[in-house]
Write an enzyme that holds these catalytic residues in place. Structure first.
Site, PDB file in Angstrom:
ATOM      1  N   LYS A 143      -4.903  -9.863  -7.238  1.00  7.96           N
ATOM      2  CA  LYS A 143      -6.088  -9.951  -6.374  1.00  7.96           C
ATOM      3  C   LYS A 143      -7.184  -8.993  -6.848  1.00  7.96           C
ATOM      4  O   LYS A 143      -6.875  -7.871  -7.260  1.00  7.96           O
ATOM      5  CB  LYS A 143      -5.645  -9.565  -4.953  1.00  7.96           C
ATOM      6  CG  LYS A 143      -6.610  -9.933  -3.872  1.00  7.96           C
ATOM      7  CD  LYS A 143      -6.063  -9.531  -2.509  1.00  7.96           C
ATOM      8  CE  LYS A 143      -6.003  -8.026  -2.341  1.00  7.96           C
ATOM      9  NZ  LYS A 143      -5.721  -7.564  -0.984  1.00  7.96           N
TER      10      LYS A 143
ATOM     11  N   LYS B 196     -10.504  -3.201  -4.453  1.00 14.16           N
ATOM     12  CA  LYS B 196     -11.326  -1.993  -4.533  1.00 14.16           C
ATOM     13  C   LYS B 196     -10.616  -0.904  -5.311  1.00 14.16           C
ATOM     14  O   LYS B 196     -11.241  -0.015  -5.861  1.00 14.16           O
ATOM     15  CB  LYS B 196     -11.555  -1.442  -3.112  1.00 14.16           C
ATOM     16  CG  LYS B 196     -12.422  -2.310  -2.232  1.00 14.16           C
ATOM     17  CD  LYS B 196     -12.387  -1.799  -0.777  1.00 14.16           C
ATOM     18  CE  LYS B 196     -13.194  -2.689   0.138  1.00 14.16           C
ATOM     19  NZ  LYS B 196     -13.011  -2.403   1.559  1.00 14.16           N
TER      20      LYS B 196
ATOM     21  N   LYS C 190       0.821  -1.216   0.000  1.00 15.79           N
ATOM     22  CA  LYS C 190       0.000   0.000   0.000  1.00 15.79           C
ATOM     23  C   LYS C 190       0.855   1.265   0.000  1.00 15.79           C
ATOM     24  O   LYS C 190       0.476   2.268  -0.590  1.00 15.79           O
ATOM     25  CB  LYS C 190      -0.941   0.016   1.208  1.00 15.79           C
ATOM     26  CG  LYS C 190      -2.122  -0.931   1.042  1.00 15.79           C
ATOM     27  CD  LYS C 190      -3.212  -0.650   2.058  1.00 15.79           C
ATOM     28  CE  LYS C 190      -4.400  -1.561   1.834  1.00 15.79           C
ATOM     29  NZ  LYS C 190      -5.394  -1.488   2.884  1.00 15.79           N
TER      30      LYS C 190
HETATM   31  P1  TYM Z   1     -10.904  -5.159   3.650  1.00 13.38           P
HETATM   32  O1  TYM Z   1     -11.902  -4.104   3.892  1.00 13.38           O
HETATM   33  O2  TYM Z   1      -9.779  -4.887   2.712  1.00 13.38           O
HETATM   34  O3  TYM Z   1     -11.614  -6.473   3.150  1.00 13.38           O
HETATM   35  C1  TYM Z   1     -12.717  -7.011   3.855  1.00 13.38           C
HETATM   36  C2  TYM Z   1     -12.648  -8.519   3.816  1.00 13.38           C
HETATM   37  O4  TYM Z   1     -12.656  -8.969   2.452  1.00 13.38           O
HETATM   38  C3  TYM Z   1     -11.571  -9.867   2.246  1.00 13.38           C
HETATM   39  N1  TYM Z   1     -11.090  -9.699   0.856  1.00 13.38           N
HETATM   40  C4  TYM Z   1     -10.991 -10.699  -0.020  1.00 13.38           C
HETATM   41  N2  TYM Z   1     -11.262 -12.028   0.097  1.00 13.38           N
HETATM   42  C5  TYM Z   1     -11.074 -12.790  -1.002  1.00 13.38           C
HETATM   43  N3  TYM Z   1     -10.620 -12.296  -2.197  1.00 13.38           N
HETATM   44  C6  TYM Z   1     -10.334 -10.970  -2.348  1.00 13.38           C
HETATM   45  N4  TYM Z   1      -9.910 -10.493  -3.522  1.00 13.38           N
HETATM   46  C7  TYM Z   1     -10.517 -10.120  -1.217  1.00 13.38           C
HETATM   47  N5  TYM Z   1     -10.343  -8.797  -1.013  1.00 13.38           N
HETATM   48  C8  TYM Z   1     -10.694  -8.557   0.256  1.00 13.38           C
HETATM   49  C9  TYM Z   1     -10.508  -9.445   3.242  1.00 13.38           C
HETATM   50  O5  TYM Z   1      -9.620 -10.507   3.506  1.00 13.38           O
HETATM   51  C10 TYM Z   1     -11.356  -9.080   4.444  1.00 13.38           C
HETATM   52  O6  TYM Z   1     -11.662 -10.228   5.197  1.00 13.38           O
HETATM   53  N6  TYM Z   1      -7.881  -5.199   7.538  1.00 13.38           N
HETATM   54  C11 TYM Z   1      -9.181  -5.594   7.117  1.00 13.38           C
HETATM   55  C12 TYM Z   1     -10.308  -5.007   7.948  1.00 13.38           C
HETATM   56  C13 TYM Z   1     -10.182  -5.219   9.417  1.00 13.38           C
HETATM   57  C14 TYM Z   1     -10.363  -6.428  10.119  1.00 13.38           C
HETATM   58  C15 TYM Z   1     -10.171  -6.137  11.485  1.00 13.38           C
HETATM   59  C16 TYM Z   1     -10.664  -7.727   9.699  1.00 13.38           C
HETATM   60  C17 TYM Z   1      -9.899  -4.267  10.343  1.00 13.38           C
HETATM   61  N7  TYM Z   1      -9.891  -4.813  11.575  1.00 13.38           N
HETATM   62  C18 TYM Z   1     -10.263  -7.111  12.463  1.00 13.38           C
HETATM   63  C19 TYM Z   1     -10.760  -8.706  10.699  1.00 13.38           C
HETATM   64  C20 TYM Z   1     -10.554  -8.397  12.040  1.00 13.38           C
HETATM   65  C21 TYM Z   1      -9.364  -5.151   5.693  1.00 13.38           C
HETATM   66  O7  TYM Z   1      -8.712  -4.274   5.230  1.00 13.38           O
HETATM   67  O8  TYM Z   1     -10.345  -5.709   5.047  1.00 13.38           O
END
Ligand code: TYM
Length: 343
Positions: free
Chosen positions: A206, A209, A114
């Site tokens: 991957k 967004k 990032k």
């Molecule tokens: P975020 O918002 O990027 O993504 C949310 C969830 O979607 C999953 N994900 C994917 N799974 C499969 N294929 C993909 N291409 C893909 N893109 C995203 C992510 O693995 C995630 O589960 N850091 C986290 C948010 C967070 C969090 C937490 C999660 C903050 N605190 C505590 C669990 C526990 C994040 O950026 O997710």
């Protein structure tokens, strides 16, 4: 010490919620509701670690909340809230900043991706992001965390932080009557055929967004036409689909589409290949369009409707925040006592 099972997970309100978020995470959130108490968080404090527009952030917070509900999360039986409304997340993150080691954070690959080449100019928040994530989970002493594959390293860090806190303060934890350890070591739940959904334009990247091409992803807000167009235009290779899994080796785009089909239909990749193996991609894509439109179309429509109902969405978040706070506050109070703060 045995901890009561509790599920926690979060999604960032950074726009363009997509099929990867849905299949990698939100589908699991929905399933776990039947077997566990669950807390699902819109992580708005994580969303300000990179440049953002405040008006857009508010809209995105409502949109993720609407998506949770449209996908089948029940905010009455479980907890849905936004992170910034429960101050204990930030409070515990500070304590964890003093437990986590710089060397641990320097290994985080997502920060490197990032921050890119201009690392000196990245926010400290972006660097510290995984520590806040550990606090999100552990402020509830949650035991299970459903996430996509890309969050695995962050979950390992959460476990390391919990373990080090338990070790560093072992005597104080015991003296305060919490037995062997105050925090559970949270278990990542990374399961199923779509833990890493890839871009529809490039099966080695991957689905994300932030990809400049909207054709790289299916957004949860896409209507039937957009879904159909994106699946039809998805990159493939000239070979027919194989009948067995090894035939997908070195075919990232085919692997991805088969995984998406499997996850959307609740089948395994083997079952999908048994059905479509030997056939042309065009036939398979036509079935995938039907399946994706049938599954995602109603979610997109419901999401739009709910996102526009600010009074309802805001009341869900207010109610969820109050219930989340009621769990987090006593845990944070105990942490303060354990580390030796005078109250
Ligand atoms: P975020 O918002 O990027 O993504 C949310 C969830 O979607 C999953 N994900 C994917 N799974 C499969 N294929 C993909 N291409 C893909 N893109 C995203 C992510 O693995 C995630 O589960 N850091 C986290 C948010 C967070 C969090 C937490 C999660 C903050 N605190 C505590 C669990 C526990 C994040 O950026 O997710």
């Amino acid at each position: 010490m045995a901890f009561k099972e509790l599920v926690f997970s979060g999604v960032q309100p950074t726009g363009n919620l997509h099929l990867g978020n849905y299949l990698g995470a939100i589908v699991k959130f929905v399933e776990l509701q039947d077997s566990h108490d669950c807390i699902y968080c819109v992580v708005d404090m994580h969303a300000i670690t990179q440049a953002h527009d405040p008006n857009q952030l508010i809209a995105n917070i409502r949109e993720v909340t609407a998506a949770f509900i449209a996908c089948g999360i029940d905010p009455k039986k479980h907890i849905v809230f936004n992170q910034s409304q429960v101050a204990e997340h930030a409070e515990l993150a500070w304590v964890f900043n003093c437990v986590a080691r710089i060397g641990w954070l320097n290994r985080m690959t997502q920060f490197k991706e990032k921050a890119g080449k201009d690392r000196e100019n990245a926010s400290i928040g972006l660097y510290d992001y995984p520590v806040l994530m550990a606090a999100d989970i552990l402020v509830y002493r949650a035991t299970h965390v459903p996430v996509g594959e890309d969050q695995k390293q962050h979950l390992e860090l959460s476990r390391d932080i919990a373990q080090k806190f338990n070790n560093d303060f072992a005597e104080s934890i015991a003296a305060h009557g919490f037995g062997e350890g105050f925090f559970p070591l949270p278990e990542p739940l990374i399961q199923g055929p779509a833990t890493r959904v890839m871009s529809l334009r490039d099966g080695t990247k991957k689905m994300s967004k932030s990809d400049a091409s909207d054709y790289s992803r299916i957004n949860l807000s896409d209507d039937a036409d957009a879904i159909a167009q994106k699946v039809r235009k998805a990159k493939t290779d000239p070979e027919p689909l194989p009948s067995e899994l090894p035939g997908l080796d070195k075919r990232p785009e085919a692997t991805n589409l088969v995984g998406i089909y499997a996850a959307l239909s609740g089948a395994t990749k083997d079952q999908v290949l048994a059905e479509f193996g030997g056939g042309q991609f065009s036939q398979f894509k036509a079935s995938l369009v039907d399946l994706a439109v049938a599954k995602l179309g109603p979610i997109g429509a419901e999401m739009k409707k709910l996102s526009a109902d600010h009074a309802y969405i805001d009341s869900v978040l207010r109610d969820g925040s109050a219930r989340a706070r009621a769990i987090a506050a006593p845990n944070m109070k105990a942490v303060k006592e354990i580390v030796g703060f005078l109250s």
